[in-house]
Design a protein around this motif. Structure first.
Motif, PDB file in Angstrom:
ATOM      1  N   LYS A  80       0.845  -1.194   0.000  1.00  0.00           N
ATOM      2  CA  LYS A  80       0.000   0.000   0.000  1.00  0.00           C
ATOM      3  C   LYS A  80       0.876   1.238   0.000  1.00  0.00           C
ATOM      4  CE  LYS A  80      -0.693  -0.582   4.966  1.00  0.00           C
ATOM      5  NZ  LYS A  80      -1.666  -0.820   6.019  1.00  0.00           N
ATOM      6  N   SER A  83       0.165   7.949   0.502  1.00  0.00           N
ATOM      7  CA  SER A  83      -0.218   8.911   1.527  1.00  0.00           C
ATOM      8  C   SER A  83       0.862   9.998   1.604  1.00  0.00           C
ATOM      9  CB  SER A  83      -0.379   8.176   2.864  1.00  0.00           C
ATOM     10  OG  SER A  83      -0.282   9.057   3.947  1.00  0.00           O
ATOM     11  N   ARG A  88       6.464  12.934   3.016  1.00  0.00           N
ATOM     12  CA  ARG A  88       7.172  11.969   3.872  1.00  0.00           C
ATOM     13  C   ARG A  88       8.668  11.952   3.572  1.00  0.00           C
ATOM     14  NH1 ARG A  88       3.710   8.442   6.629  1.00  0.00           N
ATOM     15  NH2 ARG A  88       1.545   8.722   6.021  1.00  0.00           N
ATOM     16  N   ASN A 143      -2.924  15.132   9.520  1.00  0.00           N
ATOM     17  CA  ASN A 143      -2.745  13.792   8.944  1.00  0.00           C
ATOM     18  C   ASN A 143      -2.251  13.948   7.515  1.00  0.00           C
ATOM     19  OD1 ASN A 143      -5.093  13.063   6.927  1.00  0.00           O
ATOM     20  ND2 ASN A 143      -5.986  14.316   8.562  1.00  0.00           N
ATOM     21  N   GLN A 145      -3.288  12.147   4.978  1.00  0.00           N
ATOM     22  CA  GLN A 145      -4.312  11.516   4.121  1.00  0.00           C
ATOM     23  C   GLN A 145      -4.084  10.004   3.992  1.00  0.00           C
ATOM     24  OE1 GLN A 145      -6.981  13.215   3.374  1.00  0.00           O
ATOM     25  NE2 GLN A 145      -6.103  15.078   4.220  1.00  0.00           N
ATOM     26  N   ARG A 146      -5.072   9.344   3.462  1.00  0.00           N
ATOM     27  CA  ARG A 146      -5.053   7.883   3.470  1.00  0.00           C
ATOM     28  C   ARG A 146      -4.108   7.298   2.411  1.00  0.00           C
ATOM     29  NH1 ARG A 146      -9.825   4.356   1.528  1.00  0.00           N
ATOM     30  NH2 ARG A 146      -7.996   3.015   1.502  1.00  0.00           N
ATOM     31  N   ASN A 147      -3.779   6.032   2.607  1.00  0.00           N
ATOM     32  CA  ASN A 147      -3.027   5.314   1.577  1.00  0.00           C
ATOM     33  C   ASN A 147      -3.990   4.426   0.785  1.00  0.00           C
ATOM     34  OD1 ASN A 147      -3.363   2.771   2.960  1.00  0.00           O
ATOM     35  ND2 ASN A 147      -1.726   3.397   4.351  1.00  0.00           N
ATOM     36  N   LYS A 149      -4.340   0.705  -1.763  1.00  0.00           N
ATOM     37  CA  LYS A 149      -3.769  -0.579  -2.129  1.00  0.00           C
ATOM     38  C   LYS A 149      -2.904  -0.420  -3.382  1.00  0.00           C
ATOM     39  CE  LYS A 149      -5.474  -5.211  -1.924  1.00  0.00           C
ATOM     40  NZ  LYS A 149      -6.607  -6.132  -1.947  1.00  0.00           N
ATOM     41  N   GLY A 279       4.476   9.202  11.684  1.00  0.00           N
ATOM     42  CA  GLY A 279       3.765   8.063  12.267  1.00  0.00           C
ATOM     43  C   GLY A 279       4.699   7.000  12.810  1.00  0.00           C
TER      44      GLY A 279
END
Lengths: 353, 69
Positions: A80, A83, A88, A143, A145-147, A149, A279
């Motif tokens: 995955k 994000s 990062r 945050n 944001q989401r990761n 698949k 994280g």
């Protein structure tokens, strides 16, 4: 209770193996140091030319592959990513610059204290202060944001790169750089170092051991699970350092360390703050990358580049102390963290708009 | 009961989302997670917050229901 036993055992094994690696040849108080080892790998590949810190540390390959094997075995391997990878990358460069101003990642910070290096106390204070700043922004909705698949083979690329790196180390072609003196020349035997990494990587994957998570979860949720891992490393490394006669209490003359408390504090403030935003600590990034997380793989690449920058630009400290360039870089990095924290904190942005 | 979807969010977001959800809906929350780390962390948080937790496995997803006793 089963879970707490698991993290205590993991932390204890990490502390024990770290001291054994020093006994077998690693630099003092540096059985493990993710920042130092990734920096050594950057040097080994020729990304920087600081002659005393160049080596392809097999512990790093072991950590990644140990996590990969454990995650695959427990059906936790998930490819995955996506994000905020570029953010990062930058955060990881900042982590490396901060860590190399102090001279150690959060894991080595504990190992230094366990070896009697009291300079680590300033670093821990800075680290905790940085975590508080990070948590402040988490409370404001920070945050990345989401990761999503990713194709399964994408998750295999990072572990495969580490296999390749290990083969390079064994083959030792002339284009690689290996230190002939200094910390980069202090090495445990290759296969033992790899095995140490594999064991610690597997345990860290299973227990989710994370240096920054320990303090963060205590502040956020009053949850001491990860903090117990942090404490176990400290206690066991302290006991074994005493047993092996490595323990040396004091500030002066500590191995691969300097005595400037202010910059030890500020360097680790950056690391704590940036690691909360990421994280997880540098160790955790390696483990997650082994589990198929390409955002963490990008973080490790950021650490690799950060290590190169830190030496090419003269930012990394030495036993003589921090450099002026390093001090300026810490200031710039703090501004970068502030901008990233602000712009990704949903409640701060909403209030403004 | 408030439903919270934490899919794709990485550590520590799922727990933060569960915490916020529980503040808004004190009787209980239903949290969807998509990885083991989030599952164990959210479960541990709900238990420590005084909830009775039930776990439903749906393949890649897990639904954790936390009800205040």
């Amino acid at each position: 209770m089963e879970g707490k036993k698991g993290i205590i055992i993991s932390g204890s094994v990490v502390g024990a193996i770290a001291v054994l690696l020093v006994y077998l040849g690693n630099p003092a108080n540096m059985g493990f140091c993710i920042a130092c080892f990734v920096r050594d790998i950057a040097g080994g590949l020729g990304l920087h030319r600081a002659g005393v810190v160049q080596y392809l540390r097999p512990e790093v390959m072991g950590l990644v592959l140990g996590a990969f094997i454990m995650a695959t075995k427990n059906k936790e391997f998930q490819a995955k990513g996506g994000s905020s990878p570029t953010t990062r990358f930058v955060l990881s460069v900042v982590v490396m610059i901060g860590a190399l101003v102090f001279l150690g990642c959060p894991l080595r910070m504990i190992l230094r204290l366990g070896g009697g290096d009291l300079n680590a106390i300033f670093a821990i204070a800075g680290f905790v202060a940085g975590i508080f700043v990070g948590v402040f922004f988490l409370d404001k909705g920070f945050n990345l944001q989401r990761n999503y698949k990713q194709p399964k083979y994408d998750g295999y690329v990072f572990p495969a790169l580490n296999v390749g790196l290990f083969i390079l180390l064994l083959a030792a072609p002339a284009f690689l750089f290996f230190s002939e003196s200094g910390p980069g020349a202090a090495r445990a035997p290759i296969w033992i170092a790899l095995a140490a990494g594999l064991i610690v990587g597997g345990l860290s994957q299973k227990s989710r051991l994370c240096m920054v998570g320990g303090t963060r979860d205590m502040i956020l949720f009053k949850d001491n699970y990860l903090f117990l891992g942090f404490l176990s490393i400290l206690v066991v490394s302290f006991i074994l350092n005493m047993a092996f006669g490595f323990f040396d209490l004091g500030f002066e003359g500590q191995p691969v360390a300097h005595t400037n408390g202010l910059w030890n504090f500020l360097g680790m403030t950056l690391v704590g703050w940036a690691s909360v935003l990421l994280g997880g600590c540098p160790l955790r990034q390696l483990i997650l990358a082994g589990e198929g997380n390409s955002d963490s793989a990008v973080s490790v690449f950021g650490m690799l580049v950060g290590g190169a920058i830190a030496h090419n630009f003269g930012l990394a400290a030495s036993p003589a102390g921090p450099t002026l360039n390093g001090q300026i870089a810490v200031g710039i990095c703090a501004l970068i963290l502030l901008a990233i924290s602000w712009k990704n904190s949903e409640f701060l942005i909403k209030n403004k708009g | 009961m408030k439903k919270i979807d934490t899919c794709g969010m990485s550590c520590p977001q799922p727990v933060l989302m569960a915490k916020k959800g529980l503040e808004q809906s004190p009787e209980g929350v239903e949290v969807i997670v998509d990885n083991t780390t989030a599952k164990t962390n959210v479960e541990r948080f709900l238990i420590s917050a005084g909830c009775a937790v039930s776990v439903e496995d749906h393949g890649e997803l897990t639904i954790l229901k936390g009800k205040k006793a």
